[in-house]
Design a protein around this motif. Structure first.
Motif, short mmCIF file in Angstrom:
data_model
loop_
_atom_site.label_atom_id
_atom_site.label_comp_id
_atom_site.label_asym_id
_atom_site.label_seq_id
_atom_site.Cartn_x
_atom_site.Cartn_y
_atom_site.Cartn_z
N GLY A 234 -2.19 -1.80 -11.97
CA GLY A 234 -2.30 -2.80 -10.92
C GLY A 234 -1.18 -2.80 -9.91
O GLY A 234 -1.13 -3.69 -9.05
N LYS A 235 -0.30 -1.83 -9.94
CA LYS A 235 0.80 -1.77 -8.99
C LYS A 235 0.51 -0.78 -7.87
O LYS A 235 -0.32 0.12 -8.01
CB LYS A 235 2.10 -1.37 -9.70
CG LYS A 235 2.56 -2.38 -10.75
CD LYS A 235 3.84 -1.92 -11.42
CE LYS A 235 4.28 -2.95 -12.48
NZ LYS A 235 5.53 -2.52 -13.16
N VAL A 236 1.22 -0.97 -6.77
CA VAL A 236 1.14 -0.05 -5.63
C VAL A 236 2.54 0.45 -5.33
O VAL A 236 3.44 -0.35 -5.06
CB VAL A 236 0.53 -0.74 -4.39
CG1 VAL A 236 0.55 0.22 -3.20
CG2 VAL A 236 -0.90 -1.20 -4.67
N GLN A 237 2.70 1.76 -5.40
CA GLN A 237 4.00 2.38 -5.11
C GLN A 237 3.97 2.99 -3.71
O GLN A 237 2.96 3.57 -3.30
CB GLN A 237 4.34 3.44 -6.14
CG GLN A 237 4.51 2.92 -7.55
CD GLN A 237 4.93 4.01 -8.53
OE1 GLN A 237 5.15 5.16 -8.15
NE2 GLN A 237 5.04 3.65 -9.82
N LEU A 238 5.09 2.86 -3.01
CA LEU A 238 5.23 3.42 -1.68
C LEU A 238 6.26 4.53 -1.73
O LEU A 238 7.41 4.31 -2.13
CB LEU A 238 5.64 2.35 -0.67
CG LEU A 238 5.65 2.76 0.79
CD1 LEU A 238 4.25 3.17 1.24
CD2 LEU A 238 6.18 1.62 1.67
N THR A 249 8.00 -0.67 -4.96
CA THR A 249 6.84 -0.92 -5.81
C THR A 249 6.38 -2.35 -5.56
O THR A 249 7.18 -3.29 -5.62
CB THR A 249 7.18 -0.72 -7.29
OG1 THR A 249 7.59 0.64 -7.51
CG2 THR A 249 5.97 -1.01 -8.17
N MET A 250 5.08 -2.51 -5.30
CA MET A 250 4.52 -3.82 -4.97
C MET A 250 3.50 -4.22 -6.02
O MET A 250 2.65 -3.41 -6.43
CB MET A 250 3.85 -3.76 -3.57
CG MET A 250 4.84 -3.51 -2.44
SD MET A 250 4.05 -3.18 -0.84
CE MET A 250 3.52 -1.48 -1.06
N GLU A 251 3.60 -5.45 -6.46
CA GLU A 251 2.71 -5.97 -7.48
C GLU A 251 1.74 -6.99 -6.87
O GLU A 251 1.74 -7.22 -5.66
CB GLU A 251 3.53 -6.60 -8.62
CG GLU A 251 4.47 -5.62 -9.31
CD GLU A 251 5.23 -6.27 -10.45
OE1 GLU A 251 5.10 -7.50 -10.64
OE2 GLU A 251 5.95 -5.53 -11.16
N GLY A 252 0.97 -7.61 -7.73
CA GLY A 252 0.02 -8.63 -7.27
C GLY A 252 -1.34 -8.51 -7.91
O GLY A 252 -2.03 -9.52 -8.11
N ASP A 280 2.33 -6.34 4.11
CA ASP A 280 3.13 -5.92 5.26
C ASP A 280 4.39 -5.27 4.70
O ASP A 280 5.25 -5.94 4.13
CB ASP A 280 3.47 -7.11 6.15
CG ASP A 280 4.08 -6.68 7.47
OD1 ASP A 280 4.57 -5.53 7.56
OD2 ASP A 280 4.07 -7.48 8.42
N ILE A 281 4.47 -3.95 4.85
CA ILE A 281 5.59 -3.23 4.24
C ILE A 281 6.92 -3.59 4.88
O ILE A 281 7.98 -3.25 4.34
CB ILE A 281 5.35 -1.71 4.30
CG1 ILE A 281 5.27 -1.24 5.75
CG2 ILE A 281 4.07 -1.35 3.55
CD1 ILE A 281 5.19 0.27 5.89
N ARG A 282 6.92 -4.30 6.01
CA ARG A 282 8.17 -4.74 6.63
C ARG A 282 8.68 -6.04 6.01
O ARG A 282 9.85 -6.39 6.18
CB ARG A 282 7.96 -4.93 8.14
CG ARG A 282 7.52 -3.67 8.87
CD ARG A 282 7.06 -4.01 10.27
NE ARG A 282 5.91 -4.93 10.25
CZ ARG A 282 5.29 -5.38 11.34
NH1 ARG A 282 5.71 -4.97 12.54
NH2 ARG A 282 4.28 -6.20 11.23
N ALA A 283 7.79 -6.75 5.31
CA ALA A 283 8.16 -8.03 4.70
C ALA A 283 8.67 -7.81 3.28
O ALA A 283 8.37 -6.81 2.62
CB ALA A 283 6.97 -8.98 4.70
#
Length: 478
Positions: A234-238, A249-252, A280-283
């Motif tokens: 369930g994670k998204v890695q950039l 790494t973004m969760e949610g 928003d990858i800037r936030a």
């Protein structure tokens, strides 16, 4: 109206070059021209002959005619009639004008002989172009050449390159292949992501998630070298692909992330938990909004070319359209009868959206999101796995699963098939297009990636792409 009298000619008004000029016309004192009886006068005026006119029809006295004129007129009429209606029509029977006393029912009218079948039926009425031409085609006419027929564009039926891709998953709900604007192909194989540089055929291993996780989706940013990687937890890695370094790494999401879509600096992720997260990858926050509406796993996501609308497809057989300010879908399409993974926006017409249904549906449907109308539907006969629109011409390509595992190139809006490509032995679940818009790559559960030249260049010239003849053959991506 011109005067039909030809008894005199005014030399000062007649400028016709065909009329001979006498020198005495220009001598002073001569007011008129008197030609010599032995000289012939030439003129371009047409004087009609009344010899064949039917003066009795108008109660006019017949002009005196010599037998020589009658014979020549009858001979010409006979010849003309034979040329028009055939030689079996017989001799000419001149029409006779009825007397006034006989009336319209007079039986004195003479008609053509019965054997002259002017409007007879024939078994074959079509005539070739050669038969209609006044010239024979036995010999080629000088300067004559038939109009060239526009040749149909030929699409190669075989891939020009095949890459072995071990552990490429056979899962309809995943999106494991994407092609960047910098001509780099990203592929998720098991728990790893590999980068294949199309210009040099160089393969780079970007990351390994470990034995407890796996890659479920990959998506390149529209510009730059950033790659988003969705995972099964369930994670998204950039990742920054130029440095092979993870940025964040973004969760949610609570379940796997099977769909990713970029819009400038905004990244959308769809999950099996039925939600879509806007990031928003800037936030600093992992996500700025949450879109809810699907009742099952989100497996398809695509932003429109103007970055104003997001289309999402799910395992609930629904196709939704969202805008930048909504957390609920602004358009809902429920015509599909199977999962909607295949989604493509037209780069040629604003608001034109294509979607494809799964095994129980097999249809490609077209929508106008501007007017909220269903435009058309095409039954493909197979599960629709992916759709992509050509940027160079008004055509699109679809990949299919059960039961034919084929790739079809369509011409829009007629939806006529340009080519049907086969070669994969499993469902063609993955599809991406090269940055020049000429080449597509397809992936399947047979653990191969196949490269096809299907679209023309922007200038409609069959030029080789950067992954042309120098990279022919079969190699391995890892």
């Amino acid at each position: 109206m011109e005067n039909s009298t030809t008894s005199s000619i005014n030399p000062q008004n007649d400028l016709n070059p065909k009329t001979p000029i006498r020198t005495n016309q220009l001598i002073p004192g001569f007011n008129s021209y008197h030609p010599s009886p032995s000289r012939t006068i030439y003129s371009d005026r047409f004087i009609p002959s009344r010899s064949s006119s039917n003066f009795a029809l108008f109660d006019l006295p017949l002009p005196p005619q010599s037998s020589l004129i009658e014979d020549s007129t009858n001979a010409y009429t006979t010849l003309l009639r034979s040329a028009l209606f055939g030689s079996d029509c017989g001799s000419v029977v001149p029409p006779v004008t009825p007397d006034k006393s006989s009336g319209l029912n007079s039986r004195n009218l003479q008609i053509c002989r019965p054997n002259c079948n002017i409007f007879r039926y024939k078994s074959e009425t079509r005539q070739s172009l050669q038969s209609l031409s006044p010239f024979g085609f036995d010999e080629e006419l000088p300067g004559f050449s038939p109009s060239p027929v526009k040749a149909t564009r030929k699409v190669p039926r075989s891939p020009f390159k095949v890459l072995d891709a071990p552990a490429l998953q056979d899962d309809f709900y995943l999106n494991l292949v994407d092609w960047s604007s910098h001509n780099v192909l990203a592929v998720g194989l098991g728990s790893c992501v590999y980068l294949w540089h199309a210009s040099s055929s160089k393969v780079v291993k970007l990351c390994d998630l470990g034995i407890d996780d796996s890659v479920t989706s990959v998506g390149w940013a529209q510009r730059g070298t950033h790659l988003a990687v969705g995972t099964s937890n369930g994670k998204v890695q950039l990742w920054d692909a130029s440095r092979c370094k993870r940025v964040r790494t973004m969760e949610g999401h609570r379940l796997r992330v099977g769909a990713l879509a970029w819009s400038s600096s905004m990244l959308s992720s769809g999950s099996r938990d039925k939600s879509i997260l806007q990031r928003d990858i800037r936030a600093q926050e992992d996500f700025v909004s949450k879109l809810t509406g699907h009742k099952s796993e989100v497996c398809g996501l695509k932003w429109s070319y103007d970055n104003r609308e997001l289309a999402s497809g799910g395992n609930d057989n629904r196709l939704f359209v969202w805008n930048n300010h909504s957390t609920q879908p602004v358009l809902k399409y429920c015509e599909h009868t199977a999962a909607v993974k295949a989604i493509a926006w037209s780069p040629h017409l604003h608001g034109l959206l294509a979607s494809g249904g799964g095994t129980a549906d097999r249809c490609i449907r077209f929508w106008n999101t501007t007017t909220n109308t269903h435009l058309s539907c095409m039954d493909t006969g197979s599960q629709v796995c992916n759709l992509v629109w050509s940027k160079n011409v008004n055509e699109l390509v679809s990949t299919h699963g059960y039961s034919q595992n084929q790739i079809i190139v369509w011409r829009y809006p007629t939806m006529s098939k340009i080519a049907t490509l086969t070669g994969h032995t499993y469902r063609v679940l993955y599809l991406a297009i090269s940055p020049d818009g000429q080449t597509i790559v397809t992936g399947a559960g047979d653990e191969t990636l196949r490269f096809w030249n299907v679209f023309p260049s922007p200038k409609s010239k069959n030029t080789e792409t950067e992954i042309g003849a120098t990279s022919l053959g079969r190699t391995q991506i890892r």
